[in-house]
Enzyme design. Structure first.
Site, PDB file in Angstrom:
ATOM      1  N   LYS A 115     -24.199  -5.896 -10.847  1.00  0.00           N
ATOM      2  CA  LYS A 115     -24.292  -7.054  -9.944  1.00  0.00           C
ATOM      3  C   LYS A 115     -24.817  -8.296 -10.652  1.00  0.00           C
ATOM      4  CE  LYS A 115     -23.957  -4.886  -5.555  1.00  0.00           C
ATOM      5  NZ  LYS A 115     -24.244  -4.765  -4.167  1.00  0.00           N
ATOM      6  N   LYS A 207     -14.529   0.846  -7.559  1.00  0.00           N
ATOM      7  CA  LYS A 207     -14.980   1.260  -6.235  1.00  0.00           C
ATOM      8  C   LYS A 207     -14.462   0.285  -5.162  1.00  0.00           C
ATOM      9  CE  LYS A 207     -19.284   0.264  -4.899  1.00  0.00           C
ATOM     10  NZ  LYS A 207     -20.343   0.250  -3.881  1.00  0.00           N
ATOM     11  N   LYS A 210     -17.099  -4.448  -0.659  1.00  0.00           N
ATOM     12  CA  LYS A 210     -17.047  -5.602   0.249  1.00  0.00           C
ATOM     13  C   LYS A 210     -16.779  -6.893  -0.513  1.00  0.00           C
ATOM     14  CE  LYS A 210     -20.896  -3.996   3.113  1.00  0.00           C
ATOM     15  NZ  LYS A 210     -22.085  -3.666   2.327  1.00  0.00           N
TER      16      LYS A 210
HETATM   17  N1  AQP Z   1     -16.393   2.737  -2.057  1.00  0.00           N
HETATM   18  C1  AQP Z   1     -17.306   3.492  -1.451  1.00  0.00           C
HETATM   19  N2  AQP Z   1     -17.089   4.813  -1.278  1.00  0.00           N
HETATM   20  C2  AQP Z   1     -18.001   5.611  -0.643  1.00  0.00           C
HETATM   21  N3  AQP Z   1     -19.171   5.137  -0.155  1.00  0.00           N
HETATM   22  C3  AQP Z   1     -19.418   3.815  -0.310  1.00  0.00           C
HETATM   23  N4  AQP Z   1     -20.452   3.041   0.065  1.00  0.00           N
HETATM   24  C4  AQP Z   1     -20.229   1.762  -0.319  1.00  0.00           C
HETATM   25  N5  AQP Z   1     -19.048   1.672  -0.949  1.00  0.00           N
HETATM   26  C5  AQP Z   1     -18.522   2.930  -0.946  1.00  0.00           C
HETATM   27  C6  AQP Z   1     -21.620   3.548   0.778  1.00  0.00           C
HETATM   28  O1  AQP Z   1     -21.780   2.786   1.957  1.00  0.00           O
HETATM   29  C7  AQP Z   1     -23.172   2.689   2.253  1.00  0.00           C
HETATM   30  C8  AQP Z   1     -23.520   1.255   2.523  1.00  0.00           C
HETATM   31  O2  AQP Z   1     -23.314   0.508   1.338  1.00  0.00           O
HETATM   32  P1  AQP Z   1     -23.859  -0.973   1.250  1.00  0.00           P
HETATM   33  O3  AQP Z   1     -22.957  -1.855   1.993  1.00  0.00           O
HETATM   34  O4  AQP Z   1     -25.251  -1.019   1.697  1.00  0.00           O
HETATM   35  O5  AQP Z   1     -23.882  -1.348  -0.261  1.00  0.00           O
HETATM   36  P2  AQP Z   1     -22.845  -1.198  -1.425  1.00  0.00           P
HETATM   37  O6  AQP Z   1     -22.814   0.219  -1.901  1.00  0.00           O
HETATM   38  O7  AQP Z   1     -23.236  -2.209  -2.448  1.00  0.00           O
HETATM   39  O8  AQP Z   1     -21.454  -1.560  -0.745  1.00  0.00           O
HETATM   40  P3  AQP Z   1     -20.284  -2.403  -1.361  1.00  0.00           P
HETATM   41  O9  AQP Z   1     -19.137  -2.354  -0.450  1.00  0.00           O
HETATM   42  O10 AQP Z   1     -20.026  -2.004  -2.762  1.00  0.00           O
HETATM   43  O11 AQP Z   1     -20.836  -3.861  -1.284  1.00  0.00           O
HETATM   44  P4  AQP Z   1     -20.873  -4.975  -2.385  1.00  0.00           P
HETATM   45  O12 AQP Z   1     -19.472  -5.296  -2.685  1.00  0.00           O
HETATM   46  O13 AQP Z   1     -21.603  -6.100  -1.684  1.00  0.00           O
HETATM   47  O14 AQP Z   1     -21.629  -4.401  -3.540  1.00  0.00           O
HETATM   48  C9  AQP Z   1     -23.931   3.285   1.067  1.00  0.00           C
HETATM   49  O15 AQP Z   1     -24.347   4.596   1.389  1.00  0.00           O
HETATM   50  C10 AQP Z   1     -22.896   3.319  -0.017  1.00  0.00           C
HETATM   51  O16 AQP Z   1     -23.127   4.383  -0.936  1.00  0.00           O
END
Ligand code: AQP
Length: 344
Positions: A115, A207, A210
């Site tokens: 990040k 992955k 968002k």
């Molecule tokens: N691609 C994924 N596959 C399975 N699980 C996922 N999670 C996130 N992406 C995947 C799980 O969703 C929960 C909430 O995640 P979060 O939104 O708090 O944070 P994150 O993991 O940083 O999600 P993103 O989508 O990847 O957001 P950005 O793009 O902002 O970094 C967690 O349990 C996570 O494991």
């Protein structure tokens, strides 16, 4: 190790575009666990501001994640749904954990490296210390089980390290106050099922996220039936037919991803899916996957829209949940203050 009564905690960041990965990796498990455990589900808005956020968009995202929890079937009366910033004990305990965790531990966190990117000197201190806040989120409730996607495994390991070091550093004080051998449990990650790491629909090595600039990389929980079907039709694949055995998915990340998504949405194993579709072409499989995804996700999107139309109702759920969460977290914090030797 002392016995702790089982309690589930997990959080989701309100950073927009809640997607299929969040649903299959986390929220679907939240729903299942409420049948067997006391559960606390948190909209982690303090984590969101480790990166810049626009206030109006953040507010809308907090309500959107809450709407998703409710639309997926989490019962806010039996369990607790709240947003993190309403319970000050999270930040308070995080400070204590900043003083427990070692800089070397945080330096190893891969999510910070991803990040922060190349310009690490310019990243916020909050982004760096994020895992200590996550440890505080979980341990403020002395939670024993944490359902998360694969990407959170390393942060969960750090949470366990923090809990263990706190228990060891203050062992004498913990025992003297009558808490036995350990004050904090070592929480177990629950990372199970065929879709613990859902990948981008455009690139099977990344992955689903968002923050991906391409909306075609993910299926948002708010996408219409047509958009869901179109994104699946356009998902990247390879020219070979689907294999009949799991081994045949090796080195084929896009195929493996779509099979995993189908399995998770249909409550099957990947082998079950290959039994039905192995040897066939992707267009037949994608048609079936699109139908399944629309069947499972469209009702959630519709329910989310219904909840989002009533922000006062959502805010009421969060205020009520925060009061119940605060009652638990403040008890933990009082004990922590006594253990540390703070005068109160
Ligand atoms: N691609 C994924 N596959 C399975 N699980 C996922 N999670 C996130 N992406 C995947 C799980 O969703 C929960 C909430 O995640 P979060 O939104 O708090 O944070 P994150 O993991 O940083 O999600 P993103 O989508 O990847 O957001 P950005 O793009 O902002 O970094 C967690 O349990 C996570 O494991």
């Amino acid at each position: 190790m002392a016995n702790f009564s089982e309690r589930v905690f997990s959080g989701v960041q309100p950073t927009g575009n809640l997607h299929l990965g969040n649903y299959l990796g986390a929220i679907l498990k939240f729903v299942e666990l409420q049948e067997t455990h006391d559960c606390i589900y948190c909209v982690v808005d303090l984590h969101a501001v480790t990166l810049p956020q626009k206030p109006e968009e953040l507010k809308a995202s907090i309500r959107e994640v809450t709407a998703a929890f409710l639309a997926c079937g989490i019962d806010a009366n039996k369990h607790i749904i709240f947003n993190q910033s309403q319970v000050a004990e999270h930040a308070e305990l995080a400070w204590v954990f900043n003083c427990i965790a070692r800089i070397g531990w945080l330096n190893r966190m891969t999510q910070f490296k991803e990040k922060a990117g190349k310009d690490r000197e310019n990243a916020s201190v909050g982004l760096y210390a994020y895992p200590c806040l996550m440890a505080a989120d979980i341990l403020a409730y002395r939670a024993t089980h944490v359902p998360v996607g694969e990407d959170q495994k390393q942060h969960l390991e750090l949470t366990r390290d923090v809990a263990q070091k706190f228990n060891l550093d203050y062992a004498a004080s913990i025992a003297a106050l009558g808490f036995g051998e350990a004050f904090f449990p070592l929480p177990q990650p629950l990372i199970q099922g065929p879709a613990t790491r859902v990948m981008s629909l455009r690139d099977g090595s990344k992955k689903m996220s968002k923050s991906d600039v391409s909306d075609y990389s993910r299926i948002n929980l708010t996408d219409s039936a047509d958009v869901i079907a179109q994104k699946i039709r356009k998902a990247k694949t390879d020219p070979a037919p689907l294999p009949s055995e799991i081994e045949g998915l090796k080195q084929r990340p896009e195929a493996e991803n779509l099979v995993s998504i189908f399995a998770a949405l249909n409550g099957q194993t990947k082998q079950d899916v290959l039994k039905d579709f192995g040897g066939g072409n992707f267009s037949t499989f994608k048609t079936a996957l699109a139908e399944l995804a629309v069947e499972k996700l469209s009702p959630i999107g519709a329910e989310m829209a219904r909840f989002k139309a009533d922000p006062a109702f959502i805010d009421g759920i969060l205020v009520d949940g925060a009061a119940r969460a605060r009652a638990l977290a403040s008890k933990t914090m009082t004990c922590v203050k006594d253990i540390l030797g703070f005068v109160r």
